[in-house]
Each structure stands twice: as structure tokens, then as C-alpha cells.
Design a protein around this motif. Structure first.
Motif, PDB file in Angstrom:
ATOM      1  N   ALA A 265       0.774  -0.918  -0.048  1.00  0.00           N
ATOM      2  CA  ALA A 265      -0.476   0.389   0.301  1.00  0.00           C
ATOM      3  C   ALA A 265       0.732   1.238   0.204  1.00  0.00           C
ATOM      4  CB  ALA A 265      -0.900  -0.144   1.077  1.00  0.00           C
ATOM      5  N   VAL A 266       2.110   1.368   0.998  1.00  0.00           N
ATOM      6  CA  VAL A 266       3.029   2.433   0.882  1.00  0.00           C
ATOM      7  C   VAL A 266       3.199   2.585  -0.530  1.00  0.00           C
ATOM      8  CG1 VAL A 266       4.548   3.989   1.994  1.00  0.00           C
ATOM      9  CG2 VAL A 266       2.938   2.896   3.521  1.00  0.00           C
ATOM     10  N   GLY A 271       4.075   5.737  -5.416  1.00  0.00           N
ATOM     11  CA  GLY A 271       3.748   5.702  -6.922  1.00  0.00           C
ATOM     12  C   GLY A 271       5.649   5.709  -7.009  1.00  0.00           C
ATOM     13  N   HIS A 272       6.053   4.477  -6.460  1.00  0.00           N
ATOM     14  CA  HIS A 272       7.393   3.716  -6.433  1.00  0.00           C
ATOM     15  C   HIS A 272       6.755   1.634  -7.795  1.00  0.00           C
ATOM     16  CE1 HIS A 272       9.745   5.068  -2.983  1.00  0.00           C
ATOM     17  NE2 HIS A 272       9.553   5.977  -3.907  1.00  0.00           N
ATOM     18  N   TYR A 281       5.249  -5.410  -9.785  1.00  0.00           N
ATOM     19  CA  TYR A 281       3.998  -4.491  -9.670  1.00  0.00           C
ATOM     20  C   TYR A 281       2.417  -4.897  -9.325  1.00  0.00           C
ATOM     21  CZ  TYR A 281       2.507   0.700  -9.178  1.00  0.00           C
ATOM     22  OH  TYR A 281       1.867   1.413  -8.697  1.00  0.00           O
ATOM     23  N   THR A 282       2.446  -4.376  -7.998  1.00  0.00           N
ATOM     24  CA  THR A 282       0.936  -5.159  -7.630  1.00  0.00           C
ATOM     25  C   THR A 282      -0.325  -3.939  -7.802  1.00  0.00           C
ATOM     26  OG1 THR A 282       1.932  -6.673  -5.903  1.00  0.00           O
ATOM     27  CG2 THR A 282      -0.011  -6.042  -5.501  1.00  0.00           C
ATOM     28  N   HIS A 283      -1.230  -3.523  -8.181  1.00  0.00           N
ATOM     29  CA  HIS A 283      -2.239  -2.907  -8.082  1.00  0.00           C
ATOM     30  C   HIS A 283      -3.049  -3.292  -7.066  1.00  0.00           C
ATOM     31  CE1 HIS A 283      -1.071   0.005 -11.138  1.00  0.00           C
ATOM     32  NE2 HIS A 283      -0.943  -0.975 -12.481  1.00  0.00           N
ATOM     33  N   PHE A 288      -8.414  -0.027  -0.036  1.00  0.00           N
ATOM     34  CA  PHE A 288      -7.437  -1.526   0.584  1.00  0.00           C
ATOM     35  C   PHE A 288      -6.704   0.231   0.580  1.00  0.00           C
ATOM     36  CE2 PHE A 288      -3.248  -3.188   0.922  1.00  0.00           C
ATOM     37  CZ  PHE A 288      -3.211  -4.077   1.955  1.00  0.00           C
ATOM     38  N   LEU A 289      -6.224   0.904  -0.075  1.00  0.00           N
ATOM     39  CA  LEU A 289      -5.421   1.661   0.121  1.00  0.00           C
ATOM     40  C   LEU A 289      -5.746   3.292   1.058  1.00  0.00           C
ATOM     41  CD1 LEU A 289      -3.962   3.079  -3.082  1.00  0.00           C
ATOM     42  CD2 LEU A 289      -3.071   1.679  -1.235  1.00  0.00           C
TER      43      LEU A 289
END
Length: 308
Positions: A265-266, A271-272, A281-283, A288-289
Motif C-alpha cells: 500500500a505504501v 508511486g514507486h 507491480y501490484t495494483h 485497501f489504500l
């Protein structure tokens, strides 16, 4: 992922029954190991506890450094992970300890300064809200700390990209990549105060009509101006650190992670996109965010406590 959960639970039982640690100490150890577990999910090979290697652990530490976690925090987290693998070795659950040869980060190494939560509150408290720039500067600091955005993203923030009704803002990061970031209640509150009471009464340059934060001439603020605002407030608050707009981004990430927030989430909020070159890369969904920020951000935590 299942092995991580099982081994972490066994480790927790070991700390409680064999080492008789306090619940606070146990939770601190478990949080450290869970961060490594979350990081492993972002790697292409998604290693289990038995298969994670020294390079994976080093990549994990490099990522913590990248987002501004202090050497002291990194060393403490590595200590917890080393204890976990020492336990797995004692129980003959692993053949090789991937942490055995990894040294703790040097505490004296110069890393980006991070503000503590009380220091951030001191900076907020010295802002003169009766001055024309006061409400704007308060909103700027609230947004930087609430969203962890880059200064370039802040000065380009558009009114049409602020979805305050659902608690999100849309920003354009490096490479013009778009992401949605949760925004806290204080940031929304003070930004609305600025928009309604200050910005609405300005003569605005046509090119800046949709820009949120403006200077006295109704034009978009510059990076240098944001830097000077923050340096001045830090001095007024008596903070003897090398402070810049990026300090708020580091503080945002550090406070979330140290509070227990999920690494994925962080990563998404910052935006890393690349933790390592082999990373998947996990969306994550917006709910959740939003829940992560509301649960672990210090400015949001006070709301939860006040409701008790």
C-alpha cells in the motif's frame, strides 16, 4: 504466502512461550517479519521463508532506505528478521540463514532527515492562520504529509483532480504516470478553507485557473517557494534538521511503515513502481489504500481515538 503465515504464527508462539517476551515486544518482532513477507509478494519469484535468499533481504533493506526509513529503524527491523531466521534454524525449518552475513545499516550513515509526528505538529502550530498565506501554507503541509506526494506533484495539483467527497486526489508522477492517493481529513479540511476563503478572492492567472495552490499574484507556486515556506516554518518551530518538501514524503512513508502499514500500500501511494528489477507491480484497490491510510497515519489515528 501460506508458509509465511504458518511460520510467523509459530515464531509468535515461540516468543511468547519460550522467551516470555511482553506482548508489545512480540508485536514489534512480528511486524518486522511481516514487512519482509509483504516484500516477498512483490518479487517475481515470490519466495517462501525457506527459499528467500540474501539478495532478497538486501533488496528489502535497500527499499526501506529508498523510502527514507532511518538507519536506526532499518537496523531494528533487520534485528527482528534475524531473530525469526535464527528461530527457523533452531527448529530445522531452513538449511541456510539468508540474514547470517548481512550487517546492520551503519547508524552514523547520512540518510534523509525524517520528522517525528510531534515535530510535524510543531510546524503546523507555528503557522499564522490570520495572515493571507497562513491557510494556504497550512493546507500545503497537511497535503504533503497526508499524501506523501512529491513537490512537483503538489505544485501541479489541480482542483479538478481533487475528489474530496471520496477522500482521494489524482496526481501525475514521474513519467506522467497517474495514481490515486487517499487524502486525510485534516488535509481536506484545510485545503477547503484555503480554497473558499483565500483562493476564491484572488485574481487568478488564466494559465493557473485549475491549479490548487497559488502565490500572491494568482500564479502556480514554484518548487523553490515550497522549499522556502517549509524551511521558514521549521526554523520557527525550532527544528534543527535539514528539512525540505521531500522530508514530508519520507516522514509519511516512515510513519506508515513503522505504524504497521502494508508495504504494498505504501509503495502504491508513493508511486514507486520498481522495488527491484525483478519486482511484480501490484495494483491495490482504493478501499485497501484508504483503509491503510486511515488506520496507520498519525493524523488519522487521532480521529479513531476520539471516537472511542
Amino acid at each position: 504466502m501460506q508458509n509465511w503465515s504458518i511460520y510467523i504464527q509459530h515464531f509468535k508462539d515461540f516468543l511468547r512461550l519460550e522467551r516470555a517476551l511482553s506482548e508489545n515486544s512480540i508485536e514489534a518482532y512480528i511486524r518486522d517479519v511481516e514487512k519482509l513477507s509483504q516484500f516477498s509478494e512483490l518479487l517475481a519469484h515470490q519466495p517462501s521463508p525457506e527459499n528467500i535468499n540474501e539478495r532478497d533481504v538486501m533488496d528489502f533493506l535497500e527499499y526501506l532506505n529508498e523510502i527514507g526509513l532511518t538507519a536506526t529503524s532499518q537496523a531494528r527491523m533487520l534485528s527482528g528478521i534475524k531473530a525469526f531466521y535464527k528461530y527457523l534454524a533452531i527448529e530445522n525449518l531452513i538449511q541456510n540463514d539468508p540474514t547470517q552475513l548481512i550487517e546492520s545499516p551503519k547508524i552514523g550513515r547520512k540518510l534523509p532527515d525524517t520528522l517525528s509526528f510531534p515535530e510535524i505538529e510543531r510546524m503546523l502550530d507555528v503557522i499564522d492562520l490570520s495572515s493571507p498565506e497562513g491557510p494556504r501554507n497550512r493546507a500545503i503541509l497537511e497535503v504533503l504529509y497526508s499524501c506523501g506526494m512529491r513537490v512537483s506533484e503538489l505544485i501541479e495539483l489541480k482542483i479538478t483532480n481533487c475528489y474530496f467527497d471520496i477522500g482521494f486526489v489524482r496526481v501525475f508522477g514521474k513519467g506522467r504516470k497517474v495514481r490515486l492517493i487517499p487524502i486525510g481529513r485534516d488535509a481536506v479540511k484545510y485545503t477547503n478553507i484555503y480554497l473558499e476563503n483565500i483562493r476564491n478572492h484572488q485574481d487568478i492567472d488564466p494559465e493557473s485557473e485549475d491549479i490548487v495552490f497559488l502565490n500572491r499574484r494568482g500564479k502556480k507556486l514554484t518548487r523553490v517557494m515550497i522549499f522556502l515556506i517549509i524551511k521558514n516554518l521549521a526554523e520557527q518551530a525550532g527544528i534543527q534538521k535539514n528539512i525540505s518538501p521531500h522530508t514530508f514524503r519520507h516522514s509519511f512513508a516512515t510513519h506508515l511503515i513503522e505504524g504497521g502499514a502494508d508495504l504494498r500500500a505504501v509503495q502504491e501511494m508513493l508511486g514507486h513502481e520498481s522495488i527491484t528489477t525483478t519486482e511484480v507491480y501490484t495494483h491495490l484497490d482504493r478501499v485497501f489504500l484508504s483503509e491503510t491510510m486511515r488506520s496507520f497515519h498519525p493524523r488519522e489515528y487521532k480521529y479513531a481515538m476520539n471516537k472511542r
